[in-house]
Scaffold this motif. Structure first.
Motif, PDB file in Angstrom:
ATOM      1  N   THR A  71       0.906  -1.224  -0.018  1.00  0.00           N
ATOM      2  CA  THR A  71      -0.107  -0.005   0.016  1.00  0.00           C
ATOM      3  C   THR A  71       0.849   1.161   0.023  1.00  0.00           C
ATOM      4  O   THR A  71       1.846   1.561   1.087  1.00  0.00           O
ATOM      5  CB  THR A  71      -0.769   0.026   1.364  1.00  0.00           C
ATOM      6  N   VAL A  72       0.684   1.983  -0.880  1.00  0.00           N
ATOM      7  CA  VAL A  72       1.313   3.284  -1.088  1.00  0.00           C
ATOM      8  C   VAL A  72       0.710   4.490  -0.722  1.00  0.00           C
ATOM      9  O   VAL A  72      -0.470   4.588  -1.190  1.00  0.00           O
ATOM     10  CB  VAL A  72       1.847   3.502  -2.541  1.00  0.00           C
ATOM     11  N   TYR A  73       0.944   5.325   0.410  1.00  0.00           N
ATOM     12  CA  TYR A  73       0.132   6.438   0.874  1.00  0.00           C
ATOM     13  C   TYR A  73       0.709   7.703   0.063  1.00  0.00           C
ATOM     14  O   TYR A  73       1.891   8.005   0.000  1.00  0.00           O
ATOM     15  CB  TYR A  73       0.166   6.433   2.211  1.00  0.00           C
ATOM     16  N   TYR A  74      -0.294   8.473  -0.265  1.00  0.00           N
ATOM     17  CA  TYR A  74       0.224  10.028  -0.944  1.00  0.00           C
ATOM     18  C   TYR A  74      -0.388  10.955  -0.008  1.00  0.00           C
ATOM     19  O   TYR A  74      -1.623  10.940   0.512  1.00  0.00           O
ATOM     20  CB  TYR A  74      -0.227  10.112  -2.070  1.00  0.00           C
ATOM     21  N   ASN A  75       0.201  12.227   0.199  1.00  0.00           N
ATOM     22  CA  ASN A  75      -0.358  13.292   0.789  1.00  0.00           C
ATOM     23  C   ASN A  75      -1.021  13.978  -0.317  1.00  0.00           C
ATOM     24  O   ASN A  75      -1.295  13.870  -1.346  1.00  0.00           O
ATOM     25  CB  ASN A  75       0.577  14.140   1.489  1.00  0.00           C
ATOM     26  N   SER A  76      -1.589  15.344   0.247  1.00  0.00           N
ATOM     27  CA  SER A  76      -2.494  16.103  -0.547  1.00  0.00           C
ATOM     28  C   SER A  76      -1.682  16.588  -1.807  1.00  0.00           C
ATOM     29  O   SER A  76      -2.284  17.178  -2.757  1.00  0.00           O
ATOM     30  CB  SER A  76      -2.892  17.164   0.273  1.00  0.00           C
ATOM     31  N   ILE A  80       4.566  10.483  -1.762  1.00  0.00           N
ATOM     32  CA  ILE A  80       4.554   9.430  -1.181  1.00  0.00           C
ATOM     33  C   ILE A  80       5.063   9.765   0.409  1.00  0.00           C
ATOM     34  O   ILE A  80       6.054  10.113   0.706  1.00  0.00           O
ATOM     35  CB  ILE A  80       5.640   8.225  -1.765  1.00  0.00           C
ATOM     36  N   VAL A  81       4.326   9.289   1.462  1.00  0.00           N
ATOM     37  CA  VAL A  81       4.580   9.366   3.060  1.00  0.00           C
ATOM     38  C   VAL A  81       5.074   8.238   3.537  1.00  0.00           C
ATOM     39  O   VAL A  81       5.249   8.219   4.735  1.00  0.00           O
ATOM     40  CB  VAL A  81       3.338  10.267   3.483  1.00  0.00           C
ATOM     41  N   ASN A  82       4.945   7.243   2.799  1.00  0.00           N
ATOM     42  CA  ASN A  82       5.323   5.871   3.629  1.00  0.00           C
ATOM     43  C   ASN A  82       6.470   5.237   2.839  1.00  0.00           C
ATOM     44  O   ASN A  82       6.545   3.999   2.802  1.00  0.00           O
ATOM     45  CB  ASN A  82       4.243   5.016   3.860  1.00  0.00           C
ATOM     46  N   SER A  83       7.346   5.853   2.211  1.00  0.00           N
ATOM     47  CA  SER A  83       8.379   5.458   1.391  1.00  0.00           C
ATOM     48  C   SER A  83       9.422   4.401   2.207  1.00  0.00           C
ATOM     49  O   SER A  83      10.098   3.277   1.615  1.00  0.00           O
ATOM     50  CB  SER A  83       9.273   6.370   0.650  1.00  0.00           C
ATOM     51  N   GLN A  84       9.516   4.620   3.577  1.00  0.00           N
ATOM     52  CA  GLN A  84      10.365   3.869   4.193  1.00  0.00           C
ATOM     53  C   GLN A  84       9.907   2.580   4.439  1.00  0.00           C
ATOM     54  O   GLN A  84      10.499   1.666   4.983  1.00  0.00           O
ATOM     55  CB  GLN A  84      10.505   4.751   5.528  1.00  0.00           C
ATOM     56  N   ASN A  85       8.433   2.521   4.283  1.00  0.00           N
ATOM     57  CA  ASN A  85       7.867   1.044   4.365  1.00  0.00           C
ATOM     58  C   ASN A  85       7.875   0.091   3.073  1.00  0.00           C
ATOM     59  O   ASN A  85       7.511  -0.803   3.117  1.00  0.00           O
ATOM     60  CB  ASN A  85       6.497   1.130   5.153  1.00  0.00           C
ATOM     61  N   THR A 138       0.578  17.136   9.546  1.00  0.00           N
ATOM     62  CA  THR A 138      -0.230  17.510   8.775  1.00  0.00           C
ATOM     63  C   THR A 138       0.221  17.274   7.152  1.00  0.00           C
ATOM     64  O   THR A 138      -0.263  16.574   6.274  1.00  0.00           O
ATOM     65  CB  THR A 138      -1.004  18.867   8.546  1.00  0.00           C
ATOM     66  N   SER A 139       1.469  17.536   6.816  1.00  0.00           N
ATOM     67  CA  SER A 139       2.175  17.364   5.734  1.00  0.00           C
ATOM     68  C   SER A 139       2.357  15.753   5.586  1.00  0.00           C
ATOM     69  O   SER A 139       2.525  15.440   4.315  1.00  0.00           O
ATOM     70  CB  SER A 139       3.552  18.087   5.890  1.00  0.00           C
ATOM     71  N   GLN A 140       2.282  14.999   6.516  1.00  0.00           N
ATOM     72  CA  GLN A 140       2.422  13.603   6.398  1.00  0.00           C
ATOM     73  C   GLN A 140       1.194  12.843   6.288  1.00  0.00           C
ATOM     74  O   GLN A 140       1.179  11.714   6.350  1.00  0.00           O
ATOM     75  CB  GLN A 140       3.515  13.075   7.229  1.00  0.00           C
ATOM     76  N   GLN A 141       0.183  13.452   6.595  1.00  0.00           N
ATOM     77  CA  GLN A 141      -1.111  12.627   6.829  1.00  0.00           C
ATOM     78  C   GLN A 141      -1.430  12.299   5.432  1.00  0.00           C
ATOM     79  O   GLN A 141      -1.461  13.323   4.242  1.00  0.00           O
ATOM     80  CB  GLN A 141      -2.229  13.677   7.319  1.00  0.00           C
ATOM     81  N   PRO A 142      -1.739  11.273   5.213  1.00  0.00           N
ATOM     82  CA  PRO A 142      -2.032  10.507   3.883  1.00  0.00           C
ATOM     83  C   PRO A 142      -3.452  11.122   3.454  1.00  0.00           C
ATOM     84  O   PRO A 142      -4.453  11.053   4.164  1.00  0.00           O
ATOM     85  CB  PRO A 142      -1.880   9.177   3.987  1.00  0.00           C
ATOM     86  N   LYS A 143      -3.413  11.230   2.181  1.00  0.00           N
ATOM     87  CA  LYS A 143      -5.036  11.771   1.549  1.00  0.00           C
ATOM     88  C   LYS A 143      -5.471  10.645   0.483  1.00  0.00           C
ATOM     89  O   LYS A 143      -6.702  10.303   0.364  1.00  0.00           O
ATOM     90  CB  LYS A 143      -5.037  13.079   0.805  1.00  0.00           C
ATOM     91  N   TYR A 144      -4.564   9.818   0.186  1.00  0.00           N
ATOM     92  CA  TYR A 144      -4.849   8.890  -1.186  1.00  0.00           C
ATOM     93  C   TYR A 144      -3.834   7.482  -0.709  1.00  0.00           C
ATOM     94  O   TYR A 144      -2.932   7.788  -0.122  1.00  0.00           O
ATOM     95  CB  TYR A 144      -4.584   9.517  -2.357  1.00  0.00           C
ATOM     96  N   ALA A 145      -4.298   6.600  -1.272  1.00  0.00           N
ATOM     97  CA  ALA A 145      -3.500   5.407  -1.083  1.00  0.00           C
ATOM     98  C   ALA A 145      -3.657   4.680  -2.455  1.00  0.00           C
ATOM     99  O   ALA A 145      -4.783   4.310  -3.202  1.00  0.00           O
ATOM    100  CB  ALA A 145      -4.270   4.464  -0.085  1.00  0.00           C
ATOM    101  N   LEU A 146      -2.645   3.788  -2.839  1.00  0.00           N
ATOM    102  CA  LEU A 146      -2.528   2.909  -4.001  1.00  0.00           C
ATOM    103  C   LEU A 146      -2.298   1.629  -3.404  1.00  0.00           C
ATOM    104  O   LEU A 146      -1.167   1.354  -2.936  1.00  0.00           O
ATOM    105  CB  LEU A 146      -1.483   3.501  -4.987  1.00  0.00           C
ATOM    106  N   VAL A 147      -3.140   0.579  -3.670  1.00  0.00           N
ATOM    107  CA  VAL A 147      -3.120  -0.506  -3.102  1.00  0.00           C
ATOM    108  C   VAL A 147      -2.672  -1.325  -4.578  1.00  0.00           C
ATOM    109  O   VAL A 147      -3.291  -1.359  -5.525  1.00  0.00           O
ATOM    110  CB  VAL A 147      -4.262  -1.315  -2.614  1.00  0.00           C
ATOM    111  N   LEU A 148      -1.341  -2.185  -4.487  1.00  0.00           N
ATOM    112  CA  LEU A 148      -0.941  -2.872  -5.571  1.00  0.00           C
ATOM    113  C   LEU A 148      -0.628  -4.233  -5.055  1.00  0.00           C
ATOM    114  O   LEU A 148      -0.247  -4.787  -3.899  1.00  0.00           O
ATOM    115  CB  LEU A 148       0.508  -2.248  -6.118  1.00  0.00           C
ATOM    116  N   LYS A 149      -1.009  -5.287  -6.203  1.00  0.00           N
ATOM    117  CA  LYS A 149      -0.881  -6.549  -6.067  1.00  0.00           C
ATOM    118  C   LYS A 149       0.111  -7.145  -7.202  1.00  0.00           C
ATOM    119  O   LYS A 149      -0.028  -6.623  -8.356  1.00  0.00           O
ATOM    120  CB  LYS A 149      -2.081  -7.272  -6.170  1.00  0.00           C
ATOM    121  N   ASN A 150       1.244  -7.725  -6.971  1.00  0.00           N
ATOM    122  CA  ASN A 150       2.088  -8.420  -7.902  1.00  0.00           C
ATOM    123  C   ASN A 150       1.270  -9.415  -8.748  1.00  0.00           C
ATOM    124  O   ASN A 150       1.045 -10.528  -8.027  1.00  0.00           O
ATOM    125  CB  ASN A 150       3.204  -8.728  -7.246  1.00  0.00           C
TER     126      ASN A 150
END
Length: 421
Positions: A71-76, A80-85, A138-150
């Protein structure tokens, strides 16, 4: 010319059967492939939908990705706000372009050499926390998410299945080619046989008709050369012409009967018949005729109940077999007519002590225009259609007819007609 026509007909039949089988296999293979592909994507999409629901309502985006999805989270601002994961997928995922036009849509995404299927959605939670439980800025709060499956393994599985279907299609195509060829050959056999029988029938009919017509023509031309003669002077020619005309009438009547029988125009009119009295009425006119030729007629009728049959056609059948026996039985010989009920069949036997039929020709006696005697003698030869008509009458009654040797010399025609209780 006939061989060329038959060959073309066989090729047409072969191509029709080949492409018919091919179309069936193509449709069947396509249905199986589409069904397999749809089921595969349905399973993937169900997994994505569950993960998407979890991602949209989660308050923690720092959990590691599972074995199936990330799951990739994006801010407004779309960062990407969770690249470390995302571990080693971070650089590849960062190149994926997403936008509001793709919201809540499931689609395939190429990430490097990997094919992924994803869904882009809005995050419902506004207060996500980090691992220590503190609310993210607030700058790191996710507004959108992209769920990916290989889905690379699934794509490869679909490709392998498609290749297997193509290989099977080629193998089955070869099998269908061989089967279609064999079936076309088999199906053409009755056609070729019917074609040959038709040619033989036409040739024989033309020959049979030509002979009496030639005789009539010669007699009439002879009369034309003697215009002053009286009828009495030319009575022999007139009698001969009338005899040939009667022969022609009989021939055309028999040919019409066979033609109508083969086209199923004639239907049987079955009714209960008191067979003993029925057959005795048929034999009565022949008693004096047989006696006048110094031949003997023996009757042995043992049918004590009505039987269901077409009286007109069975009458014709018995007359044909009886006439045949009379023609080929010499003076002083015996003609025997037997009848009884045997194993739920009406059995009729007409036996003679005549010249008999050779074993070689027994299989041919029911063919049209066949005559054991090849001389064409009008007293014995006939037109060769009688036994063909007899066989049709028996077959129409769903019965059997066979010819065997009489132990005392001569021939036995045995007819078995099914009867109900």
């Amino acid at each position: 010319m006939d061989k060329i026509v038959n060959r073309k007909q066989q090729i047409k039949l072969f191509l029709f059967e080949f492409f018919s089988f091919l179309i069936v296999f193509t449709i069947l293979g396509t249905i199986i492939f589409v069904f397999y592909q749809r089921n595969t994507y349905t399973s993937i999409d169900n997994t994505l939908s569950r993960r998407a629901t979890m991602a949209a309502n989660s308050t923690n985006m720092m959990g590691p990705p599972d074995f199936q999805t990330i799951t990739v989270y994006y801010n407004s601002k779309g960062k990407i706000v969770n690249s470390q994961n995302l571990s080693n997928m971070s650089s590849s995922v960062s190149k994926v372009k997403v936008g509001k036009s793709q919201l809540n849509k499931i689609y395939n995404i190429k990430v490097g050499s990997v094919t992924m299927r994803g869904v882009y959605l809005k995050v419902n939670s506004q207060l996500m926390v980090n691992r220590s439980g503190k609310t993210l800025p607030t700058s790191q709060q996710p507004k959108y998410a992209l769920v990916l499956k290989n889905i690379t393994p699934e794509i490869q599985s679909i490709d392998r299945f498609k290749n297997l279907l193509l290989a099977s299609f080629i193998v089955f195509g070869l099998i269908v080619f061989i089967i279609s060829y064999i079936i076309s050959r088999i199906n053409m056999k009755p056609v070729l046989k019917a074609w040959q029988q038709q040619e033989e029938f036409v040739d024989s009919a033309a020959h049979e008709i030509r002979t009496p017509l030639t005789i009539i023509q010669n007699k009439l031309e002879g009369l034309m050369t003697k215009p002053n003669d009286t009828i009495k002077n030319q009575v022999g020619a007139i009698i001969m012409s009338l005899s040939e005309i009667r022969r022609l009438n009989g021939l055309t009547s028999d040919m019409l009967t066979l033609a109508r029988a083969n086209s199923n125009v004639i239907t049987l009119e079955k009714a209960p018949v008191e067979f003993s009295s029925f057959i005795n009425e048929i034999l009565e006119p022949y008693t004096d005729l047989i006696a006048s030729e110094d031949k003997n007629l023996v009757k042995s009728i043992h049918v004590d109940r009505p039987v269901l049959l077409d009286a007109k056609r069975v009458h014709q059948l018995i007359v044909i077999l009886l006439d045949n026996a009379i023609k080929y039985t010499p003076k002083g010989a015996t003609i025997t007519v037997n009848s009884n009920i045997e194993a739920r069949n009406l059995k009729i036997q007409i036996c003679d002590t005549g010249i008999g039929i050779s074993d070689k020709n027994k299989k041919s006696v029911f063919k049209r225009f066949y005559r054991e005697e090849k001389s064409g003698n009008k007293q014995t030869g006939g037109n060769g259609l009688g036994l063909s008509i007899a066989e049709w009458i028996v077959r129409a009654h769903k019965g059997k007819i066979k010819v065997t040797d009489n132990p005392g010399g001569g021939t036995i025609f045995t007819v078995l007609l099914p009867v109900t209780k």
